[in-house]
Design a protein around this motif. Sequence first.
Motif, PDB file in Angstrom:
ATOM      1  N   ILE A   1       7.410 -39.177  19.609  1.00  0.00           N
ATOM      2  CA  ILE A   1       7.695 -38.661  18.331  1.00  0.00           C
ATOM      3  C   ILE A   1       8.909 -39.240  17.917  1.00  0.00           C
ATOM      4  CG2 ILE A   1       8.652 -36.394  16.868  1.00  0.00           C
ATOM      5  CD1 ILE A   1       6.983 -34.784  18.791  1.00  0.00           C
ATOM      6  N   TYR A   2       8.871 -39.873  16.656  1.00  0.00           N
ATOM      7  CA  TYR A   2       9.891 -40.731  16.174  1.00  0.00           C
ATOM      8  C   TYR A   2      10.776 -39.891  15.234  1.00  0.00           C
ATOM      9  CZ  TYR A   2      12.589 -44.276  13.508  1.00  0.00           C
ATOM     10  OH  TYR A   2      13.359 -45.179  12.867  1.00  0.00           O
ATOM     11  N   LEU A   3      12.165 -39.596  15.347  1.00  0.00           N
ATOM     12  CA  LEU A   3      12.704 -38.612  14.433  1.00  0.00           C
ATOM     13  C   LEU A   3      13.224 -39.749  13.255  1.00  0.00           C
ATOM     14  CD1 LEU A   3      12.772 -35.893  15.228  1.00  0.00           C
ATOM     15  CD2 LEU A   3      12.839 -37.392  17.350  1.00  0.00           C
ATOM     16  N   SER A   4      12.756 -39.333  12.113  1.00  0.00           N
ATOM     17  CA  SER A   4      12.994 -40.363  11.056  1.00  0.00           C
ATOM     18  C   SER A   4      12.935 -39.452   9.431  1.00  0.00           C
ATOM     19  CB  SER A   4      11.681 -41.067  10.920  1.00  0.00           C
ATOM     20  OG  SER A   4      11.626 -41.913   9.478  1.00  0.00           O
ATOM     21  N   PRO A   5      13.905 -39.786   8.561  1.00  0.00           N
ATOM     22  CA  PRO A   5      13.743 -39.098   7.451  1.00  0.00           C
ATOM     23  C   PRO A   5      12.417 -39.219   6.481  1.00  0.00           C
ATOM     24  CG  PRO A   5      15.430 -41.124   7.307  1.00  0.00           C
ATOM     25  CD  PRO A   5      14.850 -40.666   8.706  1.00  0.00           C
ATOM     26  N   GLN A   6      11.689 -40.335   6.941  1.00  0.00           N
ATOM     27  CA  GLN A   6      10.419 -40.587   6.362  1.00  0.00           C
ATOM     28  C   GLN A   6       9.195 -39.687   6.865  1.00  0.00           C
ATOM     29  OE1 GLN A   6       9.350 -44.864   5.966  1.00  0.00           O
ATOM     30  NE2 GLN A   6      11.423 -45.125   5.447  1.00  0.00           N
ATOM     31  N   GLY A   7       9.869 -38.773   7.966  1.00  0.00           N
ATOM     32  CA  GLY A   7       8.308 -38.042   8.526  1.00  0.00           C
ATOM     33  C   GLY A   7       8.153 -36.668   8.099  1.00  0.00           C
ATOM     34  N   ARG A   8       7.175 -36.072   8.554  1.00  0.00           N
ATOM     35  CA  ARG A   8       6.911 -34.946   8.087  1.00  0.00           C
ATOM     36  C   ARG A   8       7.957 -33.909   8.416  1.00  0.00           C
ATOM     37  NH1 ARG A   8       2.146 -31.366  11.127  1.00  0.00           N
ATOM     38  NH2 ARG A   8       2.775 -29.150  10.123  1.00  0.00           N
ATOM     39  N   ARG A   9       8.303 -33.192   7.372  1.00  0.00           N
ATOM     40  CA  ARG A   9       9.303 -32.179   7.635  1.00  0.00           C
ATOM     41  C   ARG A   9       8.902 -31.148   8.521  1.00  0.00           C
ATOM     42  NH1 ARG A   9      11.818 -29.443   2.257  1.00  0.00           N
ATOM     43  NH2 ARG A   9      12.069 -31.682   1.791  1.00  0.00           N
ATOM     44  N   LEU A  10      10.152 -31.000   9.398  1.00  0.00           N
ATOM     45  CA  LEU A  10       9.745 -29.797  10.713  1.00  0.00           C
ATOM     46  C   LEU A  10       9.657 -28.432  10.023  1.00  0.00           C
ATOM     47  CD1 LEU A  10       9.617 -29.460  13.702  1.00  0.00           C
ATOM     48  CD2 LEU A  10      12.152 -29.369  13.764  1.00  0.00           C
TER      49      LEU A  10
ATOM     50  N   LEU B   1      10.812 -38.437  22.594  1.00  0.00           N
ATOM     51  CA  LEU B   1      11.598 -38.215  21.464  1.00  0.00           C
ATOM     52  C   LEU B   1      12.222 -39.775  21.329  1.00  0.00           C
ATOM     53  CD1 LEU B   1      12.937 -34.723  21.304  1.00  0.00           C
ATOM     54  CD2 LEU B   1      10.704 -35.655  20.586  1.00  0.00           C
ATOM     55  N   LEU B   2      11.859 -40.480  20.232  1.00  0.00           N
ATOM     56  CA  LEU B   2      12.360 -41.579  19.760  1.00  0.00           C
ATOM     57  C   LEU B   2      13.579 -41.586  19.016  1.00  0.00           C
ATOM     58  CD1 LEU B   2      12.861 -44.699  20.098  1.00  0.00           C
ATOM     59  CD2 LEU B   2      10.941 -44.931  18.607  1.00  0.00           C
ATOM     60  N   CYS B   3      14.951 -41.703  19.284  1.00  0.00           N
ATOM     61  CA  CYS B   3      16.017 -41.667  18.126  1.00  0.00           C
ATOM     62  C   CYS B   3      16.346 -43.074  17.633  1.00  0.00           C
ATOM     63  CB  CYS B   3      17.073 -41.096  18.774  1.00  0.00           C
ATOM     64  SG  CYS B   3      16.852 -39.445  19.549  1.00  0.00           S
ATOM     65  N   GLY B   4      16.231 -43.203  16.360  1.00  0.00           N
ATOM     66  CA  GLY B   4      16.514 -44.585  15.897  1.00  0.00           C
ATOM     67  C   GLY B   4      18.138 -44.617  15.447  1.00  0.00           C
ATOM     68  N   ARG B   5      18.564 -45.895  15.064  1.00  0.00           N
ATOM     69  CA  ARG B   5      19.911 -45.931  14.569  1.00  0.00           C
ATOM     70  C   ARG B   5      19.741 -47.186  13.526  1.00  0.00           C
ATOM     71  NH1 ARG B   5      24.628 -43.035  15.221  1.00  0.00           N
ATOM     72  NH2 ARG B   5      23.948 -41.314  16.413  1.00  0.00           N
TER      73      ARG B   5
ATOM     74  N   ILE C   1      20.695 -36.149  16.399  1.00  0.00           N
ATOM     75  CA  ILE C   1      20.973 -34.710  15.982  1.00  0.00           C
ATOM     76  C   ILE C   1      19.720 -34.087  15.469  1.00  0.00           C
ATOM     77  CG2 ILE C   1      21.811 -33.334  13.908  1.00  0.00           C
ATOM     78  CD1 ILE C   1      24.285 -35.048  14.117  1.00  0.00           C
ATOM     79  N   ALA C   2      18.676 -34.832  14.829  1.00  0.00           N
ATOM     80  CA  ALA C   2      17.410 -34.329  14.632  1.00  0.00           C
ATOM     81  C   ALA C   2      16.675 -33.875  15.887  1.00  0.00           C
ATOM     82  CB  ALA C   2      16.785 -35.323  13.769  1.00  0.00           C
ATOM     83  N   ALA C   3      16.599 -34.701  16.978  1.00  0.00           N
ATOM     84  CA  ALA C   3      15.860 -34.425  18.269  1.00  0.00           C
ATOM     85  C   ALA C   3      16.678 -33.046  18.857  1.00  0.00           C
ATOM     86  CB  ALA C   3      16.183 -35.714  19.065  1.00  0.00           C
ATOM     87  N   MET C   4      18.058 -33.147  18.724  1.00  0.00           N
ATOM     88  CA  MET C   4      18.417 -31.934  19.455  1.00  0.00           C
ATOM     89  C   MET C   4      18.243 -30.498  18.728  1.00  0.00           C
ATOM     90  SD  MET C   4      22.186 -33.140  20.594  1.00  0.00           S
ATOM     91  CE  MET C   4      22.770 -33.887  19.287  1.00  0.00           C
ATOM     92  N   ALA C   5      18.173 -30.633  17.510  1.00  0.00           N
ATOM     93  CA  ALA C   5      17.579 -29.603  16.615  1.00  0.00           C
ATOM     94  C   ALA C   5      15.976 -29.324  16.751  1.00  0.00           C
ATOM     95  CB  ALA C   5      17.550 -29.702  15.214  1.00  0.00           C
ATOM     96  N   LEU C   6      15.293 -30.087  17.180  1.00  0.00           N
ATOM     97  CA  LEU C   6      13.713 -29.997  17.526  1.00  0.00           C
ATOM     98  C   LEU C   6      13.796 -29.388  18.744  1.00  0.00           C
ATOM     99  CD1 LEU C   6      10.805 -30.245  17.304  1.00  0.00           C
ATOM    100  CD2 LEU C   6      11.112 -32.556  18.174  1.00  0.00           C
ATOM    101  N   LEU C   7      14.685 -29.812  19.826  1.00  0.00           N
ATOM    102  CA  LEU C   7      14.518 -29.251  21.141  1.00  0.00           C
ATOM    103  C   LEU C   7      15.032 -27.813  21.149  1.00  0.00           C
ATOM    104  CD1 LEU C   7      15.697 -32.346  23.270  1.00  0.00           C
ATOM    105  CD2 LEU C   7      13.624 -31.530  23.105  1.00  0.00           C
TER     106      LEU C   7
END
Length: 262
Positions: A91-100, A116-120, A149-155
């Motif tokens: 899972i790539y955490l991205s602003p272009q992804g499906r909204r959680l 979980l893949l965290c981009g920069r 931060i998105a990955a931590m929120a998901l977790l």
Amino acid sequence: MTYRYDVITLFPEMFGVLTTCGVTRRAHERGIWQLQTWNPRQFASDRYKTIDDRPYGGGPGMVMLAQPLAQAIDAAQHDQRVAGLPAGRVIYLSPQGRRLDHARVVSLLAEPSLVLLCGRYEGVDERLLNTVVDEEISLGDFVLSGGEIAAMALLDALIRQMPDVLNDAASAAQDSFADVTTGGLLDCPHYTRPEVYAGQAVPPVLLSGNHADIARWRRQQALLSTLSKRPDILARAREAGQLTQADERFLALQSSAIKPNP
């Protein structure tokens, strides 16, 4: 069942908050879930540990290289298989992804392992997304400095839904969005001691001891809160047939006095 989450990140220290604070810490200590972080710099092919480069075609910022990310993902999935788990979906955490949303959180609990893949920077090489990423998830229509931060929120959202994590299992079941029997309405207001604070008293019904009246009041307050703050959720509950006749009568009396948020 033990869940395992592997995170590809340039800043693994950020995830310490999940294993050292609150209910996620307690669940981690009890072995309900496990965390492993992987820094793609460990898989860089040059002595400078390069993990990004300028984008083809020009433009601002840098783009994360595919090769170190792909090798980090391979290592994470290999480690999951060695541990007797399936290689997790990426899972790539991205602003272009499906909204959680809550439904997606619940569905992901069916999977014992995830990567979980965290981009920069400006993002990652598109070819990596095309070859190894299974899904993109976003927290909303805004941009963060990175996916951590998105990955931590998901977790956090996942962990608190796991069995035996919260002291009272009903706490998670009655959260906003969570109670499917109510159409996923927002939660009702809550009060605790003292009975009067800042000139505001606790609603008398909550002190009455009449459980039927309390349940009715909480349902009505949940309806009001949803109507005022998230009318879209109320509309979905109505379309799904999850509002009762009593709900509709109450809303008909109240809606004219409520101005929905823009």
